[in-house]
Structures are given as structure tokens and as C-alpha cells.
Write a protein that holds these residues in place. Structure first.
Motif: not given
Length: 424
Positions: A154-161, A296-299, A306-314, A381-382
């Protein structure tokens, strides 16, 4: 191990996760476009199609096949590694030719399950493996009380800057959409050769872009009752905002063709200042030889949501190919070998993703402190509504909407059309 399936699936372009990999597909241990029935030597043949996640995926599977074959010489294991751009077409072509693989590693499963092509997970996974998979992940593959696929990773997503660019531009890390625009303007004023914001609306990960913006505007794919809400006011506003960022010159110039991996390369090279991406970016940047000072920071969100992170699973899934007892045992052996704690943790860390097993999570959190917080994040995550049979069409549909909107199409009209098509 063949079941003749008189069925032709509509070719669907998919991308995952965690989802999604780069480069052209290869084959481990020689690969195979079709699976042997087993030779006169009495070996059981096992054919696997796996998704390519990054630069090291193919070589890892080659090592896996070598180790597996040494321990289980009576099983003839073939692993074919395919890029995310090609894997859906390859698999569906194989199915239409009555040549489904035994095991498939991909992001979605619902259309295969709805067409009666898959076995229930408990038929091909040992109790030991099943019981250490995160229940929340298994729920994502549950249809009417039966789990049909098991999580790979799986992975989760966030803001990279890029911290150096934002500091030089005197831009603050954005938490809202208004602040995001302000940061983009500051970066453009500082250095017009840098793209302030990265966005991927390709067939590789356009559905992720839809999720990032709609979820963080109070919208999304479905409502709390699971009904499709693709053309909600929140979704229209979100996609219009993303398209306006492109048109205003705040993003990479070709979102319909720049995949997440292109963006990650540009981010690593300092050509993009900010992007939303998975926890695997640090590993990707390191493997690519880049040196970038990132944080790394919240989206960023809009409207006080509220900030929502996207969870993705294969997933792994097993096709129903009329197996003998010996063949079913070989499949269970494959999964026992793959999910052995040390080996599985090596796989997850190598690819830079998050584990799908509780034991893997414990090992990885101990070995890499930076991953511990991500292991916690993925639990909140969603997720994409991949258990719904319409998901394949929705996934491609929102990508089509984005790409047509990039060409000047009306977002509301496009989403209205998609909603009518899906909900009819």
C-alpha cells in the motif's frame, strides 16, 4: 491449469498504486505469455503476472524466482513483469485468448470477480498468511461478504515540497487552496523556469488527481451510502480549480502525458517545487541519484475541510483455472513464500511502499523510523471504491473528463455525462 473462458473483456487502462510503475515491462526467469500444463517431469506449472513498481522490480522478482525454485524444485514458476501502462491490456488479451494467468498482481479486481473469473481468497491463501493481513485492507476486496483478492502493498499520499525553493521564493508551505495559489505565484516570480506545482492527469494516475482535489474539497467518488456522486458541486469546483492551475501556468505543461514518475524525476532534479505523491518518493529519488532537500506536509484543502490523504493498495488475485489439489497447494506455497516476514519486508522496503501485514508493519517500523508514521497514516486514508463493479469505468471516466477539460471541455457537462453513464 487452464479454464477455457469464453469471455471477452473490454480493455481497461488501469494504474494503481500504490499503486503504478515506470519503464517497460520485462520477464523474470524468462517469462512466458502462456502457461504450460505441466511437463512430463511431473512439475506443477505456475504463471504469475506482476506489476512493475520501479527500477528494481524486475530484478527482485528474478531473485524471488531463483530462491523459490531452489526451495521448491517441483514447481515451475514463471513471473512476467509488466509496466502499469501495459498490464491491463496484456491481462485482458490473455483472458480473451483463454489463457488467464494463475496469479495476477494489479490494483483492481471487481470486473474480474463480477465475470466469475476469480477464486475466493481463502481458497488460495493459507490461514497463517490471511490472518496477518490488515483487516482494513481485506475489506477493500470484500464483495457480499467474500474477500476475492489480498493486498500486496500500500501507499499513502502527502504533499512533498522542495524546502530550498520555497525558502528562496519566500513562499510558505500551503495548507489551503488560496495559500497554494499564493505559493505558486511566489515561486513563478522567483524563477519562471521552475514549475511550482506538479499534476498528473494521465492514464497512469489521473484518478488519483481526481481524488486529491475532490476529497479535499468535501467531495469524492461516492457518498456515505456508497452511491456515485461524480458530478457533485464539490467535484465540479475541485476539477475546475485543478484545470485553472494548469491554464494559469502554475503546473507542468503537459499533465495529460506527464506521469507521476515524470513528475518525480522533475521534482528530484529541482524542476518542480511541490507535488502530491506517495511515501515511496524518497526511495525513488535515492534510486535515481537525485539530491533534493524536501519536506512532507498534509495535502492542501479548501472550504475548511480536513486534509485527506489518499490510500492506495494493490492486490494479488487468483484466477479460477480448474486447479488440481497439487496445483492449489503450489499456489498456497507461492503466497507463503512471498509473505514470509523477512522476505516480504525486504520487498516493501525495496519498493518504498507500506506493508499490508501486521508483522511486516512491526518489522518495517523498527528498521526504518521514517516509515513508522506512514504505517499509522495509511490506516486513516480514504480509498478508491474499487470493490464496486463500475470502478474500472469510473476510473477511466474521470481521467477522460480531466483530459477533455484540459482541451477546453466544460467540467460540469463532462461530469454530468459521466454520472449519467455510470448511474444509469
Amino acid at each position: 491449469m487452464k479454464k477455457f473462458v469464453a469471455l471477452f473483456l473490454t480493455l481497461a487502462l488501469m494504474c494503481g498504486l500504490v499503486a503504478c510503475g515506470s519503464g517497460s515491462g520485462g520477464s523474470s526467469d524468462g517469462g512466458s505469455d502462456s502457461k504450460d500444463e505441466g511437463g512430463s517431469d511431473g512439475k506443477v506449472s505456475l504463471n504469475v503476472i506482476a506489476a512493475q513498481y520501479g527500477q528494481n522490480t524486475t530484478s527482485w522478482w528474478e531473485g524471488f524466482v531463483k530462491d523459490f525454485t531452489a526451495e521448491y524444485p517441483d514447481i515451475d514458476l514463471k513471473v512476467e513483469v509488466e509496466s502499469w501502462n501495459d498490464i491491463s491490456t496484456v491481462v485482458n488479451t490473455r483472458i480473451s485468448n483463454n489463457d488467464a494467468p494463475d496469479i495476477l498482481n494489479i490494483d483492481v479486481f471487481a470486473s474480474y470477480q463480477a465475470d466469475g473469473l476469480l477464486l475466493p481468497a481463502k481458497d488460495y491463501v493459507s490461514d497463517e498468511v490471511y490472518n496477518k493481513l490488515y483487516p482494513a485492507f481485506l475489506e477493500q476486496s470484500d464483495v457480499d461478504g467474500t474477500v476475492w483478492a489480498i493486498p500486496d502493498l500500500a501507499s499513502a499520499r502527502a504533499l512533498y515540497y522542495n524546502a530550498d525553493i520555497l525558502e528562496a521564493a519566500n513562499a510558505k508551505v500551503p495548507t489551503t487552496w488560496d495559500e497554494l495559489i499564493e505559493a505558486c505565484e511566489a515561486i513563478k516570480a522567483y524563477d519562471s523556469s521552475i514549475y511550482p506545482w506538479g499534476i498528473d492527469m494521465t492514464t497512469d494516475e489521473g484518478q488519483a488527481a481526481f481524488a486529491y482535489y475532490t476529497w479535499n474539497n468535501g467531495g469524492g467518488f461516492v457518498d456515505k451510502d456508497g452511491n456515485w456522486t461524480l458530478n457533485s458541486d464539490e467535484n465540479v469546483e475541485a476539477i475546475e480549480f485543478a484545470i485553472k492551475m494548469v491554464n494559469d501556468g502554475y503546473t507542468n505543461t503537459d499533465p495529460a502525458n506527464n506521469t507521476r514518475y515524470d513528475l518525480q524525476d522533475m521534482f528530484g532534479a529541482g524542476k518542480i517545487a511541490m507535488m502530491i505523491g506517495p511515501n515511496s518518493i524518497p526511495q525513488y529519488v535515492a534510486d535515481g541519484g537525485y539530491s533534493v532537500n524536501y519536506e512532507v506536509a498534509p495535502i492542501p484543502t479548501n472550504g475548511g475541510n480536513p486534509s485527506v490523504s489518499a490510500g492506495v493498495m494493490d492486490r494479488f488475485m487468483c484466477f479460477d483455472n480448474d486447479y488440481s489439489d497439487a496445483e492449489m497447494e503450489a499456489i498456497k506455497t507461492f503466497f507463503d513464500f512471498f509473505y514470509e516476514d523477512a522476505r516480504y519486508s525486504e520487498w516493501v522496503l525495496m519498493e518504498g511502499f507500506l506493508p499490508a501485514t501486521t508483522t511486516g508493519g512491526e518489522i518495517i517500523a523498527k528498521e526504518d523510523e521514517s516509515m513508522a508514521s506512514w504505517v499509522d497514516i495509511v490506516g486513516s486514508c480514504n480509498f478508491y471504491p474499487t470493490a464496486k463493479t463500475e470502478w474500472d469505468d469510473v476510473k477511466q471516466g474521470v481521467i477522460n473528463v480531466e483530459q477533455q477539460a484540459l482541451l477546453g471541455g466544460n467540467v460540469k457537462e463532462l461530469l454530468d455525462g459521466l454520472q449519467a453513464e455510470i448511474a444509469e
